[in-house]
Motif scaffolding. Structure first.
Motif, PDB file in Angstrom:
ATOM      1  N   ASP A   1      22.086 -11.162  19.005  1.00 55.66           N
ATOM      2  CA  ASP A   1      22.423 -11.075  20.431  1.00 55.66           C
ATOM      3  C   ASP A   1      21.354 -10.310  21.207  1.00 55.66           C
ATOM      4  N   ILE A   2      20.791  -9.282  20.588  1.00 56.86           N
ATOM      5  CA  ILE A   2      19.768  -8.469  21.249  1.00 56.86           C
ATOM      6  C   ILE A   2      18.498  -9.289  21.470  1.00 56.86           C
ATOM      7  N   VAL A   3      18.137 -10.082  20.462  1.00 58.02           N
ATOM      8  CA  VAL A   3      16.952 -10.932  20.567  1.00 58.02           C
ATOM      9  C   VAL A   3      17.211 -12.057  21.562  1.00 58.02           C
ATOM     10  N   TYR A   4      18.390 -12.633  21.519  1.00 60.99           N
ATOM     11  CA  TYR A   4      18.811 -13.680  22.451  1.00 60.99           C
ATOM     12  C   TYR A   4      18.688 -13.172  23.897  1.00 60.99           C
ATOM     13  N   GLY A   5      19.190 -11.972  24.145  1.00 60.39           N
ATOM     14  CA  GLY A   5      19.114 -11.383  25.483  1.00 60.39           C
ATOM     15  C   GLY A   5      17.683 -11.121  25.902  1.00 60.39           C
ATOM     16  N   TYR A   6      16.861 -10.669  24.968  1.00 58.07           N
ATOM     17  CA  TYR A   6      15.443 -10.397  25.235  1.00 58.07           C
ATOM     18  C   TYR A   6      14.725 -11.665  25.681  1.00 58.07           C
ATOM     19  N   GLU A   7      14.939 -12.750  24.956  1.00 58.48           N
ATOM     20  CA  GLU A   7      14.313 -14.024  25.315  1.00 58.48           C
ATOM     21  C   GLU A   7      14.782 -14.494  26.691  1.00 58.48           C
ATOM     22  N   MET A   8      16.066 -14.381  26.948  1.00 64.03           N
ATOM     23  CA  MET A   8      16.617 -14.820  28.225  1.00 64.03           C
ATOM     24  C   MET A   8      16.025 -14.030  29.389  1.00 64.03           C
ATOM     25  N   ILE A   9      15.872 -12.733  29.225  1.00 69.26           N
ATOM     26  CA  ILE A   9      15.341 -11.897  30.304  1.00 69.26           C
ATOM     27  C   ILE A   9      13.865 -12.171  30.542  1.00 69.26           C
ATOM     28  N   LEU A  10      13.101 -12.417  29.488  1.00 68.00           N
ATOM     29  CA  LEU A  10      11.689 -12.745  29.667  1.00 68.00           C
ATOM     30  C   LEU A  10      11.521 -13.980  30.550  1.00 68.00           C
ATOM     31  N   TRP A  11      12.320 -14.997  30.306  1.00 74.52           N
ATOM     32  CA  TRP A  11      12.202 -16.215  31.110  1.00 74.52           C
ATOM     33  C   TRP A  11      12.729 -16.003  32.518  1.00 74.52           C
ATOM     34  N   ASN A  12      13.762 -15.192  32.672  1.00 71.88           N
ATOM     35  CA  ASN A  12      14.234 -14.872  34.023  1.00 71.88           C
ATOM     36  C   ASN A  12      13.151 -14.165  34.829  1.00 71.88           C
ATOM     37  N   LEU A  13      12.445 -13.240  34.190  1.00 71.98           N
ATOM     38  CA  LEU A  13      11.361 -12.541  34.877  1.00 71.98           C
ATOM     39  C   LEU A  13      10.230 -13.489  35.239  1.00 71.98           C
ATOM     40  N   PHE A  14       9.893 -14.369  34.329  1.00 71.60           N
ATOM     41  CA  PHE A  14       8.807 -15.318  34.600  1.00 71.60           C
ATOM     42  C   PHE A  14       9.118 -16.165  35.834  1.00 71.60           C
ATOM     43  N   PHE A  15      10.302 -16.763  35.848  1.00 71.24           N
ATOM     44  CA  PHE A  15      10.647 -17.642  36.972  1.00 71.24           C
ATOM     45  C   PHE A  15      10.926 -16.854  38.250  1.00 71.24           C
ATOM     46  N   PHE A  16      11.457 -15.627  38.099  1.00 70.35           N
ATOM     47  CA  PHE A  16      11.678 -14.802  39.283  1.00 70.35           C
ATOM     48  C   PHE A  16      10.367 -14.543  40.008  1.00 70.35           C
ATOM     49  N   TYR A  17       9.346 -14.147  39.275  1.00 71.56           N
ATOM     50  CA  TYR A  17       8.068 -13.857  39.927  1.00 71.56           C
ATOM     51  C   TYR A  17       7.363 -15.125  40.394  1.00 71.56           C
ATOM     52  N   LYS A  18       7.628 -16.229  39.737  1.00 75.88           N
ATOM     53  CA  LYS A  18       7.070 -17.505  40.207  1.00 75.88           C
ATOM     54  C   LYS A  18       7.693 -17.885  41.550  1.00 75.88           C
ATOM     55  N   PHE A  19       9.011 -17.826  41.638  1.00 82.05           N
ATOM     56  CA  PHE A  19       9.687 -18.194  42.887  1.00 82.05           C
ATOM     57  C   PHE A  19       9.476 -17.133  43.969  1.00 82.05           C
ATOM     58  N   LYS A  20       9.358 -15.883  43.573  1.00 85.39           N
ATOM     59  CA  LYS A  20       9.080 -14.809  44.536  1.00 85.39           C
ATOM     60  C   LYS A  20       7.710 -15.038  45.173  1.00 85.39           C
ATOM     61  N   LYS A  21       6.750 -15.441  44.368  1.00 85.48           N
ATOM     62  CA  LYS A  21       5.404 -15.718  44.895  1.00 85.48           C
ATOM     63  C   LYS A  21       5.459 -16.908  45.847  1.00 85.48           C
ATOM     64  N   ASP A  22       6.242 -17.933  45.511  1.00 82.46           N
ATOM     65  CA  ASP A  22       6.387 -19.106  46.367  1.00 82.46           C
ATOM     66  C   ASP A  22       6.993 -18.735  47.707  1.00 82.46           C
ATOM     67  N   GLU A  23       7.921 -17.751  47.689  1.00 78.99           N
ATOM     68  CA  GLU A  23       8.549 -17.300  48.930  1.00 78.99           C
ATOM     69  C   GLU A  23       7.523 -16.711  49.891  1.00 78.99           C
ATOM     70  N   GLN A  24       6.508 -16.066  49.332  1.00 82.26           N
ATOM     71  CA  GLN A  24       5.522 -15.362  50.150  1.00 82.26           C
ATOM     72  C   GLN A  24       4.418 -16.269  50.659  1.00 82.26           C
ATOM     73  N   ASN A  25       4.333 -17.483  50.103  1.00 85.87           N
ATOM     74  CA  ASN A  25       3.286 -18.419  50.531  1.00 85.87           C
ATOM     75  C   ASN A  25       3.702 -19.201  51.781  1.00 85.87           C
TER      76      ASN A  25
END
Length: 230
Positions: free
Chosen positions: A206-230
């Motif tokens: 479960d700890i590893v599962y959560g780690y993987e999920m958060i990494l991808w959430n961060l990746f897409f969050f910063y991708k969409f956050k950057k798109d918001e600023q463009n």
């Protein structure tokens, strides 16, 4: 009253972070759109994974703690989990990254990522007969490889450290879901499908599962956050 247990866990996981999102020194509320798009994008994969494992009996949910509504064969509370947990984690990462310098030296981060990939591959191979363990370790190795070597992100070390900071909260939330303080778990696991090593009542997967999920959430969050600023 007990049927609101899982719903209450989701609520108390997110409410404090949500309130502080409007703090004038944080202003995370400005990025709610980016977060929502990110979490929904990542949730597609993890809900599919969740649905498959539920159908195969790898895990199942105790109706005693649920309001009784389901979608895709999953409790509504489980679907909300993929919004509430990432929100708290991404919010915490956002705040710590904003106020503290937690970046790793490139050489140290690269060594950490490579060792992590090798370790997860070894674990996946060693526990290939345990479907939860195998899938979790293998996909995490693939995720780290994709994020670092293909997508060229350079915050995995920092994110890993912050995830470690989040462990007390994670253990509290996931601990309740897996039976800590309850007569029986909210989420039950088939013993033949995971290693069996637990921290309190929480499978290490479960700890590893959560780690993987958060990494991808961060990746897409910063991708969409950057798109918001463009």
């Amino acid at each position: 009253m007990w049927q609101y247990t899982y719903l209450a866990i989701n609520f108390f996981t997110i409410i404090i972070c949500f309130i502080f999102s409007f703090h004038p020194k944080i202003k995370f509320h400005r990025h709610f759109g980016a977060f929502l798009m990110a979490s929904l994008t990542v949730a597609v994969f993890f809900i599919a994974w969740d649905t498959w494992f539920t159908e195969k009996g790898v895990w199942w949910f105790n109706d005693q703690y649920l309001i009784g509504k389901r979608l895709f064969g999953l409790p509504i509370e489980e679907l909300l989990f993929f919004i509430c947990i990432p929100f708290s984690c991404v919010f915490t990462y956002f705040c710590l990254d904003k106020f503290f310098k937690l970046d790793w030296k490139p050489s140290v981060e690269k060594v950490f990522v490579v060792i992590s990939i090798i370790l997860y591959c070894i674990l996946a191979l060693f526990f290939r007969d345990k479907i939860y363990s195998f899938v979790t370790f293998l996909t995490t190795a693939i995720s780290l490889t994709s994020l670092y070597f293909v997508l060229k992100v350079r915050w995995i070390g920092k994110a890993s450290l912050i995830y470690l900071f989040l462990m007390p909260g994670f253990l509290a939330v996931n601990g309740i879901l897996t039976g800590t303080g309850l007569d029986s778990p909210v989420v039950n696991y088939n013993p033949k499908d995971f290693i069996g090593f637990r921290i309190l009542t929480i499978p290490v997967e479960d700890i590893v599962y959560g780690y993987e999920m958060i990494l991808w959430n961060l990746f897409f969050f910063y991708k969409f956050k950057k798109d918001e600023q463009n």
